[in-house]
Design a protein around this motif. Structure first.
Motif, PDB file in Angstrom:
ATOM      1  N   GLY A 178      22.655 -20.940 -47.112  1.00 26.93           N
ATOM      2  CA  GLY A 178      23.726 -21.800 -47.626  1.00 26.93           C
ATOM      3  C   GLY A 178      23.638 -21.972 -49.131  1.00 26.93           C
ATOM      4  N   SER A 179      22.426 -22.094 -49.647  1.00 24.71           N
ATOM      5  CA  SER A 179      22.231 -22.236 -51.085  1.00 24.71           C
ATOM      6  C   SER A 179      22.622 -20.954 -51.817  1.00 24.71           C
ATOM      7  CB  SER A 179      20.776 -22.585 -51.389  1.00 24.71           C
ATOM      8  OG  SER A 179      20.424 -23.837 -50.832  1.00 24.71           O
ATOM      9  N   ALA A 180      22.330 -19.797 -51.205  1.00 27.50           N
ATOM     10  CA  ALA A 180      22.710 -18.523 -51.809  1.00 27.50           C
ATOM     11  C   ALA A 180      24.226 -18.387 -51.866  1.00 27.50           C
ATOM     12  CB  ALA A 180      22.104 -17.361 -51.017  1.00 27.50           C
TER      13      ALA A 180
ATOM     14  N   VAL B 266      26.030 -26.656 -47.571  1.00 27.61           N
ATOM     15  CA  VAL B 266      24.794 -25.975 -47.974  1.00 27.61           C
ATOM     16  C   VAL B 266      23.711 -26.192 -46.923  1.00 27.61           C
ATOM     17  CG1 VAL B 266      22.916 -25.949 -49.666  1.00 27.61           C
ATOM     18  CG2 VAL B 266      25.294 -26.025 -50.437  1.00 27.61           C
ATOM     19  N   HIS B 267      23.559 -27.434 -46.471  1.00 28.40           N
ATOM     20  CA  HIS B 267      22.542 -27.719 -45.458  1.00 28.40           C
ATOM     21  C   HIS B 267      22.864 -27.036 -44.134  1.00 28.40           C
ATOM     22  CE1 HIS B 267      21.305 -31.586 -47.794  1.00 28.40           C
ATOM     23  NE2 HIS B 267      20.665 -30.517 -48.225  1.00 28.40           N
ATOM     24  N   VAL B 268      24.134 -26.984 -43.788  1.00 25.77           N
ATOM     25  CA  VAL B 268      24.530 -26.258 -42.576  1.00 25.77           C
ATOM     26  C   VAL B 268      24.170 -24.787 -42.725  1.00 25.77           C
ATOM     27  CG1 VAL B 268      26.482 -25.511 -41.156  1.00 25.77           C
ATOM     28  CG2 VAL B 268      26.369 -27.880 -41.964  1.00 25.77           C
ATOM     29  N   GLY B 269      24.515 -24.204 -43.885  1.00 26.28           N
ATOM     30  CA  GLY B 269      24.214 -22.796 -44.131  1.00 26.28           C
ATOM     31  C   GLY B 269      22.735 -22.502 -44.179  1.00 26.28           C
TER      32      GLY B 269
ATOM     33  N   PRO C  90      30.812 -11.342 -48.594  1.00 31.29           N
ATOM     34  CA  PRO C  90      30.339 -10.912 -47.266  1.00 31.29           C
ATOM     35  C   PRO C  90      28.905 -11.353 -46.995  1.00 31.29           C
ATOM     36  CG  PRO C  90      30.483  -9.056 -48.788  1.00 31.29           C
ATOM     37  CD  PRO C  90      31.122 -10.213 -49.473  1.00 31.29           C
ATOM     38  N   GLU C  91      28.593 -11.516 -45.722  1.00 30.43           N
ATOM     39  CA  GLU C  91      27.260 -11.974 -45.327  1.00 30.43           C
ATOM     40  C   GLU C  91      26.167 -11.053 -45.864  1.00 30.43           C
ATOM     41  OE1 GLU C  91      26.321 -14.816 -43.638  1.00 30.43           O
ATOM     42  OE2 GLU C  91      28.403 -15.331 -44.082  1.00 30.43           O
ATOM     43  N   GLU C  92      26.448  -9.749 -45.906  1.00 33.83           N
ATOM     44  CA  GLU C  92      25.452  -8.800 -46.392  1.00 33.83           C
ATOM     45  C   GLU C  92      25.096  -9.065 -47.854  1.00 33.83           C
ATOM     46  OE1 GLU C  92      27.612  -7.070 -42.961  1.00 33.83           O
ATOM     47  OE2 GLU C  92      28.193  -8.094 -44.825  1.00 33.83           O
ATOM     48  N   LEU C  93      26.109  -9.438 -48.660  1.00 34.19           N
ATOM     49  CA  LEU C  93      25.846  -9.744 -50.071  1.00 34.19           C
ATOM     50  C   LEU C  93      25.032 -11.025 -50.199  1.00 34.19           C
ATOM     51  CD1 LEU C  93      26.256  -9.364 -53.108  1.00 34.19           C
ATOM     52  CD2 LEU C  93      28.463 -10.518 -52.881  1.00 34.19           C
ATOM     53  N   VAL C  94      25.389 -12.044 -49.418  1.00 29.16           N
ATOM     54  CA  VAL C  94      24.661 -13.314 -49.468  1.00 29.16           C
ATOM     55  C   VAL C  94      23.206 -13.099 -49.065  1.00 29.16           C
ATOM     56  CG1 VAL C  94      24.542 -15.675 -48.589  1.00 29.16           C
ATOM     57  CG2 VAL C  94      26.769 -14.592 -48.969  1.00 29.16           C
ATOM     58  N   THR C  95      22.999 -12.331 -47.983  1.00 28.83           N
ATOM     59  CA  THR C  95      21.636 -12.070 -47.510  1.00 28.83           C
ATOM     60  C   THR C  95      20.834 -11.278 -48.538  1.00 28.83           C
ATOM     61  OG1 THR C  95      22.383 -12.090 -45.202  1.00 28.83           O
ATOM     62  CG2 THR C  95      20.280 -11.000 -45.660  1.00 28.83           C
ATOM     63  N   ALA C  96      21.475 -10.295 -49.162  1.00 32.68           N
ATOM     64  CA  ALA C  96      20.783  -9.507 -50.189  1.00 32.68           C
ATOM     65  C   ALA C  96      20.410 -10.377 -51.378  1.00 32.68           C
ATOM     66  CB  ALA C  96      21.677  -8.348 -50.630  1.00 32.68           C
TER      67      ALA C  96
ATOM     68  N   GLU D 109      15.155 -21.111 -56.067  1.00 34.84           N
ATOM     69  CA  GLU D 109      15.531 -21.762 -54.811  1.00 34.84           C
ATOM     70  C   GLU D 109      16.974 -22.225 -54.762  1.00 34.84           C
ATOM     71  OE1 GLU D 109      13.795 -25.924 -54.407  1.00 34.84           O
ATOM     72  OE2 GLU D 109      12.511 -25.082 -55.975  1.00 34.84           O
ATOM     73  N   ALA D 110      17.628 -22.428 -55.920  1.00 33.43           N
ATOM     74  CA  ALA D 110      19.014 -22.887 -55.926  1.00 33.43           C
ATOM     75  C   ALA D 110      19.612 -22.659 -57.303  1.00 33.43           C
ATOM     76  CB  ALA D 110      19.106 -24.365 -55.538  1.00 33.43           C
ATOM     77  N   TYR D 111      20.934 -22.636 -57.365  1.00 32.96           N
ATOM     78  CA  TYR D 111      21.654 -22.409 -58.622  1.00 32.96           C
ATOM     79  C   TYR D 111      21.290 -23.453 -59.664  1.00 32.96           C
ATOM     80  CZ  TYR D 111      25.694 -21.976 -61.779  1.00 32.96           C
ATOM     81  OH  TYR D 111      26.509 -21.831 -62.878  1.00 32.96           O
ATOM     82  N   ASP D 112      21.299 -24.734 -59.271  1.00 32.73           N
ATOM     83  CA  ASP D 112      21.019 -25.796 -60.241  1.00 32.73           C
ATOM     84  C   ASP D 112      19.579 -25.744 -60.732  1.00 32.73           C
ATOM     85  OD1 ASP D 112      20.272 -26.582 -57.592  1.00 32.73           O
ATOM     86  OD2 ASP D 112      20.115 -28.662 -58.248  1.00 32.73           O
TER      87      ASP D 112
END
Length: 355
Positions: free
Chosen positions: A122-124, A309-312, A100-106, A269-272
């Motif tokens: 998008g990276s999250a 990712v860039h779109v997000g 859910p968006e709330e989890l991504v934002t958190a 900043e990112a997973y990688d």
């Protein structure tokens, strides 16, 4: 009459003993038969009679499971299947849970109150997707797994490349078992977009591979390391030094749990980038093959392509996916793209660059 009863009892006893002997023979036969393995031969203690390098060249690259991370069927998964069929690989695409968006934002906000740089939206989302795949690996009980992003590409000679990788990773880790890559690692990083080669790093292992992208044709930020530190037609097995992009990486069961625990804390900043930092600090035991044997395929930008990712992350909007099906794109640093061979009967090397 008593004599007849004794004879009957004796006959029953003989039959009973025969049944027991038969049951023992069946148990012994089936106990020593080799057991089938639904997930390939990439177990930590493989009993296969095949050599480690030939185990590595099977349909799962010697791992127990090949897993493609993908939110839904698209040109990405269809191209991956075409490339996999051409080379002889068996990818499994698990259903990706929708976070859910709330989890991504958190998740984006973790550590920002301490001055840490968090990921874009998008990276999250991509980060959480990788964590979900690690949870899947752990839940399924796989001893080893190899995870790719669904736009990954590789050379049509991948099986030849992976035999060499098996030989040299085993030598690098002083493996004494018969597994394809030994077991002394958490992450085996084969698909990336660059890794540093530094004088201060632990000993490396150089080996010859003429399928490697020529340095003058290489595109990416780490090109100068290849030019200054590594001769043509050779690759390095090395510890991870500033490695970025998780196009394809293997994990052991223990390694998957360690990556999940460390990277589940966010705060980068990112997973990688986060995985690379834990590799460099040696909290993860990460082995890299440099230059990479996997990279990502990109549809042409003039067709309106922009990565999810860039779109997000708010960098724009992409054209409809269907417009990418029939237009050949490019893959950096892969001399003979399996995607482009399978889909367009062509090669599609990205133009060289320093970035």
């Amino acid at each position: 009459m008593l004599r007849n009863q004794g004879i009957q009892a004796s006959g029953i006893w003989v039959q009973y003993r025969l049944y027991i002997i038969f049951a023992i023979v069946v148990i012994l036969i089936f106990g020593f038969l080799p057991r089938s393995n639904d997930h390939g031969v990439g177990l930590l203690h493989s009993s296969s009679s095949a050599s480690p390098r030939e185990q590595a060249a099977n349909s799962t690259l010697g791992f127990e499971k090949l897993i493609a991370l993908s939110p839904r069927p698209s040109w990405r998964t269809r191209g991956l299947k075409a490339a996999a069929d051409l080379v002889g690989l068996d990818f499994h695409v698990p259903i990706q849970p929708h976070n859910p968006e709330e989890l991504v934002t958190a998740f984006e906000q973790i550590g920002k109150d301490q001055g840490k740089k968090g990921p874009g939206h998008g990276s999250a989302r991509a980060w959480l997707a990788h964590l979900d795949m690690l949870k899947y690996v752990i839940a399924q009980g796989y001893e080893t797994a190899f995870i790719v992003e669904d736009d990954v590409d590789f050379d049509v000679r991948l099986k030849d490349q992976i035999r060499l990788i098996s030989d040299n990773v085993r030598e690098f880790t002083f493996a004494t078992d018969r597994t394809p890559y030994g077991i002394d690692w958490d992450v085996l990083w084969l698909g990336h977009c660059g890794s540093a080669i530094e004088d201060s790093m632990p000993p490396t292992l150089k080996y010859r591979d003429e399928t490697r992208c020529k340095t003058e044709l290489y595109s990416g930020w780490s090109k100068h390391f290849l030019r200054d530190k590594l001769e043509e037609d050779h690759r390095l097995v090395q510890t991870s030094m500033q490695t970025v992009c998780t196009f394809g990486y293997g994990v052991t069961r223990k390694g998957a749990q360690k990556v999940l625990e460390l990277l589940g804390t966010g705060g980068n900043e990112a997973y990688d980038v986060s995985m690379g930092s834990f590799c460099r600090s040696e909290q993860l035991r990460c082995i890299v093959v440099n230059p990479q044997i996997m990279n990502h395929y990109e549809p042409p930008k003039d067709a309106g392509y922009l990565s999810p990712v860039h779109v997000g992350d708010g960098q724009g909007a992409a054209a409809d996916d269907s417009s990418f099906e029939t237009k050949m794109g490019t893959t950096g640093n892969i001399m003979q793209s399996a995607r482009c061979k399978a889909l367009f009967n062509d090669v599609c090397m990205r133009p060289p660059s320093e970035m």
